[in-house]
Design a protein around this motif. Structure first.
Motif, PDB file in Angstrom:
ATOM      1  N   LYS A   1      65.094   0.867  60.145  1.00  0.00           N
ATOM      2  CA  LYS A   1      64.576   1.888  59.244  1.00  0.00           C
ATOM      3  C   LYS A   1      64.117   1.248  57.942  1.00  0.00           C
ATOM      4  O   LYS A   1      64.623   0.198  57.517  1.00  0.00           O
ATOM      5  CB  LYS A   1      65.630   2.952  58.968  1.00  0.00           C
ATOM      6  CG  LYS A   1      66.842   2.492  58.171  1.00  0.00           C
ATOM      7  CD  LYS A   1      67.779   3.665  57.907  1.00  0.00           C
ATOM      8  CE  LYS A   1      68.969   3.242  57.047  1.00  0.00           C
ATOM      9  NZ  LYS A   1      69.886   4.377  56.777  1.00  0.00           N
ATOM     10  N   ARG A   2      63.165   1.884  57.301  1.00  0.00           N
ATOM     11  CA  ARG A   2      62.618   1.351  56.065  1.00  0.00           C
ATOM     12  C   ARG A   2      63.651   1.439  54.940  1.00  0.00           C
ATOM     13  O   ARG A   2      64.304   2.458  54.756  1.00  0.00           O
ATOM     14  CB  ARG A   2      61.364   2.129  55.667  1.00  0.00           C
ATOM     15  CG  ARG A   2      60.202   1.947  56.625  1.00  0.00           C
ATOM     16  CD  ARG A   2      58.978   2.677  56.113  1.00  0.00           C
ATOM     17  NE  ARG A   2      57.834   2.481  56.996  1.00  0.00           N
ATOM     18  CZ  ARG A   2      56.607   2.912  56.738  1.00  0.00           C
ATOM     19  NH1 ARG A   2      56.375   3.575  55.604  1.00  0.00           N
ATOM     20  NH2 ARG A   2      55.628   2.694  57.586  1.00  0.00           N
TER      21      ARG A   2
ATOM     22  N   LYS B   1      64.623   1.949  51.197  1.00  0.00           N
ATOM     23  CA  LYS B   1      64.049   2.726  50.100  1.00  0.00           C
ATOM     24  C   LYS B   1      64.843   2.484  48.828  1.00  0.00           C
ATOM     25  O   LYS B   1      66.038   2.146  48.872  1.00  0.00           O
ATOM     26  CB  LYS B   1      64.064   4.220  50.421  1.00  0.00           C
ATOM     27  CG  LYS B   1      63.394   4.614  51.725  1.00  0.00           C
ATOM     28  CD  LYS B   1      63.390   6.116  51.907  1.00  0.00           C
ATOM     29  CE  LYS B   1      64.781   6.734  51.900  1.00  0.00           C
ATOM     30  NZ  LYS B   1      65.637   6.258  52.979  1.00  0.00           N
ATOM     31  N   VAL B   2      64.169   2.647  47.691  1.00  0.00           N
ATOM     32  CA  VAL B   2      64.875   2.594  46.416  1.00  0.00           C
ATOM     33  C   VAL B   2      65.990   3.630  46.435  1.00  0.00           C
ATOM     34  O   VAL B   2      65.796   4.771  46.856  1.00  0.00           O
ATOM     35  CB  VAL B   2      63.897   2.857  45.250  1.00  0.00           C
ATOM     36  CG1 VAL B   2      64.664   3.021  43.936  1.00  0.00           C
ATOM     37  CG2 VAL B   2      62.889   1.726  45.136  1.00  0.00           C
TER      38      VAL B   2
ATOM     39  N   ASP C   1      68.719   3.060  48.269  1.00  0.00           N
ATOM     40  CA  ASP C   1      69.521   2.690  49.435  1.00  0.00           C
ATOM     41  C   ASP C   1      70.527   1.600  49.075  1.00  0.00           C
ATOM     42  O   ASP C   1      70.398   0.911  48.065  1.00  0.00           O
ATOM     43  CB  ASP C   1      68.625   2.191  50.567  1.00  0.00           C
ATOM     44  CG  ASP C   1      67.912   3.328  51.291  1.00  0.00           C
ATOM     45  OD1 ASP C   1      68.297   4.492  51.081  1.00  0.00           O
ATOM     46  OD2 ASP C   1      66.965   3.039  52.060  1.00  0.00           O
TER      47      ASP C   1
ATOM     48  N   SER D   1      72.031   0.473  54.453  1.00  0.00           N
ATOM     49  CA  SER D   1      70.672   0.525  54.995  1.00  0.00           C
ATOM     50  C   SER D   1      70.136  -0.823  55.444  1.00  0.00           C
ATOM     51  O   SER D   1      69.190  -0.884  56.234  1.00  0.00           O
ATOM     52  CB  SER D   1      69.734   1.130  53.942  1.00  0.00           C
ATOM     53  OG  SER D   1      70.121   2.450  53.629  1.00  0.00           O
TER      54      SER D   1
ATOM     55  N   MET E   1      60.778  -2.737  53.384  1.00  0.00           N
ATOM     56  CA  MET E   1      60.389  -1.407  52.932  1.00  0.00           C
ATOM     57  C   MET E   1      59.193  -0.849  53.710  1.00  0.00           C
ATOM     58  O   MET E   1      58.649   0.199  53.364  1.00  0.00           O
ATOM     59  CB  MET E   1      60.103  -1.430  51.429  1.00  0.00           C
ATOM     60  CG  MET E   1      61.320  -1.828  50.603  1.00  0.00           C
ATOM     61  SD  MET E   1      61.033  -1.880  48.814  1.00  0.00           S
ATOM     62  CE  MET E   1      61.103  -0.123  48.410  1.00  0.00           C
TER      63      MET E   1
END
Length: 355
Positions: free
Chosen positions: A5-6, A8-9, A11, A79, A157
Motif C-alpha cells: 500500500k502507498r 502517506k503523510v 502513516d 504502514s 508513496m
C-alpha cells in the motif's frame, strides 16, 4: 504481484534490526537524526526493542529478531518498514518467519539492502510481494536528502520516477591497500566530531559500462536480485523459490540485478556458473551489476572478464558499475517490479514500476 500500500503523510514507519543492530554512539546519533528527519516530513516512527543492541553481529537472538519483524509486519498500524542495518546473520531468523501469515497480511513496503536481501528476496519470491532494494534507516539523517533517498520515499508513496544515473559516487576500497584503508576509516571515526546530517562523500565519476562494449543497451523485464553474497547463500535452500518466480513471470522476461559487497573474481565466475546451471538465467533479458565495494582480482581476471567467463554461452547483455548497492549513492529498485534500463556512453536511466 502483491503491491504494498502507498505510504502517506501521517502513516507510521517501523524500524527493526533483523541482522546487525545499531550500537555505536555515532551511528545511534544518525539513527536519532533519521527519525527526526522522517518525522519532520510528516511520518510517525517506531522502533523495536533490539534496534540499538548488537552482540556478535546480531541485534538479538534469531527468534527475537524474527518476532520483532513479524510483529511490525502484522501490525495494521505500521504502514512500512525501513530496516536498521545490514550485517551477516539475517538468514538465521528465516526458520522463524511465518511466510504464510505474510502472504495473508496486507502488503507493506520493506526497505533495505545488503544482508536485508536475506528477507526481502524470499518474501518477494515466496509470497509474490514486491519489496524495495534501497538504503537502510541511517541514511535518512542527511540534510538535504540525496535524490536517491527522495526517490525511495517517492516509490513508497506510489510515484515511480525515471531515475538518471548519478554524476558522482563514493570511492571504492582499494584492495591492494585494504588493511591500510580500513585502519584509516577506523581512525577517522574514532574521536571524530560527528556530523549526523552529513551526506555522501562523492569523489569519483560514475561511468556505467556495457560488458561487450555495445553502443547502447536497452532491456526490460521483471526485476529480481539483491546482494550477491546473500543470493548464493539462499540458493538451493527451502527458502529458494527463485525458479517458481522466474517461471511465473517468464512472459515479462527476467532482469537480474547484483550488488557485490565482497568477492573475488574467481568466486564470481563460480557463482555465475552455479546460477546458470541452476536455471536462474532462464528467460533472462539482462543483468545489472553494481559497483563492488571489496573485489579481489585474481589470475589477472577483472570483473568484466569474470562475468564473461561465468556467463559464457548465454548471450545476455550486462551493464556493470551501475548505481546499485554498497558504493553510494544507489538507485532504489523494486524487487518483483518491472524495470526498464538504458545504458549508453557511460550514463543511463532506470525505471521501476508496478502493475
Amino acid at each position: 504481484m502483491r503491491i504494498p500500500k502507498r505510504l502517506k503523510v501521517g502513516d507510521t514507519i517501523g524500524i527493526c534490526a533483523p541482522s546487525a543492530g545499531i550500537n555505536k554512539p555515532e551511528k545511534q546519533i544518525r539513527l536519532d537524526e533519521a527519525i527526526k528527519r522522517l518525522e519532520a516530513l510528516g511520518f510517525k516512527v517506531v522502533e523495536t526493542e533490539s534496534v540499538r543492541n548488537d552482540l556478535e553481529g546480531r541485534s538479538a537472538s534469531k527468534e527475537i529478531r524474527a518476532k520483532e519483524f513479524m510483529d511490525l509486519y502484522l501490525n495494521p498500524d505500521i504502514s512500512a518498514i525501513i530496516f536498521a542495518s545490514g550485517g551477516d546473520f539475517l538468514v538465521e531468523m528465516l526458520d522463524f518467519v511465518d511466510f504464510e501469515k505474510i502472504r495473508n497480511a496486507d502488503a507493506k513496503w520493506l526497505v533495505g539492502y545488503s544482508d536485508i536481501t536475506g528477507i526481502n528476496l524470499p518474501i518477494t519470491t515466496i509470497t509474490d510481494t514486491a519489496t524495495l532494494y534501497s538504503q537502510t534507516i541511517k541514511d535518512f539523517a542527511m540534510v538535504p536528502l540525496h535524490r536517491s533517498l527522495e526517490d525511495t520515499l517517492n516509490i513508497m508513496m506510489g510515484t515511480y520516477p525515471v531515475q538518471d544515473s548519478f554524476d558522482k559516487c563514493e570511492k571504492k576500497v582499494d584492495m591492494n591497500n585494504f588493511i591500510e584503508e580500513i585502519n584509516n576509516v577506523d581512525e577517522e571515526e574514532d574521536g571524530k566530531e560527528i556530523n549526523p546530517n552529513e551526506g555522501y562523500k562523492l569523489e569519483e565519476d560514475v561511468v556505467w559500462k556495457n560488458l561487450y562494449d555495445e553502443d547502447i543497451i536497452e532491456i526490460s523485464g521483471r526485476a529480481i536480485g539483491g546482494c550477491l553474497d546473500l543470493i548464493k547463500n539462499i540458493l538451493g535452500t527451502k527458502f529458494d523459490k527463485t525458479k517458481d518466480f522466474i517461471e511465473k513471470y517468464k512472459e515479462d522476461g527476467i532482469v537480474w540485478f547484483f550488488d557485490i559487497f565482497e568477492s573475488s573474481t574467481p568466486e564470481l565466475v563460480r557463482t555465475m556458473w552455479q546460477m546458470k546451471n541452476a536455471g536462474y538465467f532462464d528467460y533472462c533479458k539482462g543483468i545489472l551489476v553494481g559497483r563492488s565495494l571489496f573485489l579481489r582480482e585474481e589470475y589477472d581476471i577483472d570483473l568484466s572478464k569474470a562475468f564473461k567467463q561465468g556467463l559464457d554461452g548465454l548471450n545476455i547483455p550486462v551493464i556493470y558499475d551501475m548505481d546499485i548497492g554498497h558504493v553510494s549513492p544507489q538507485l532504489p529498485i523494486i524487487i518483483g517490479g518491472k524495470i526498464k534500463v538504458k545504458s549508453s556512453g557511460g550514463k543511463g536511466t532506470l525505471e521501476s514500476y508496478l502493475d
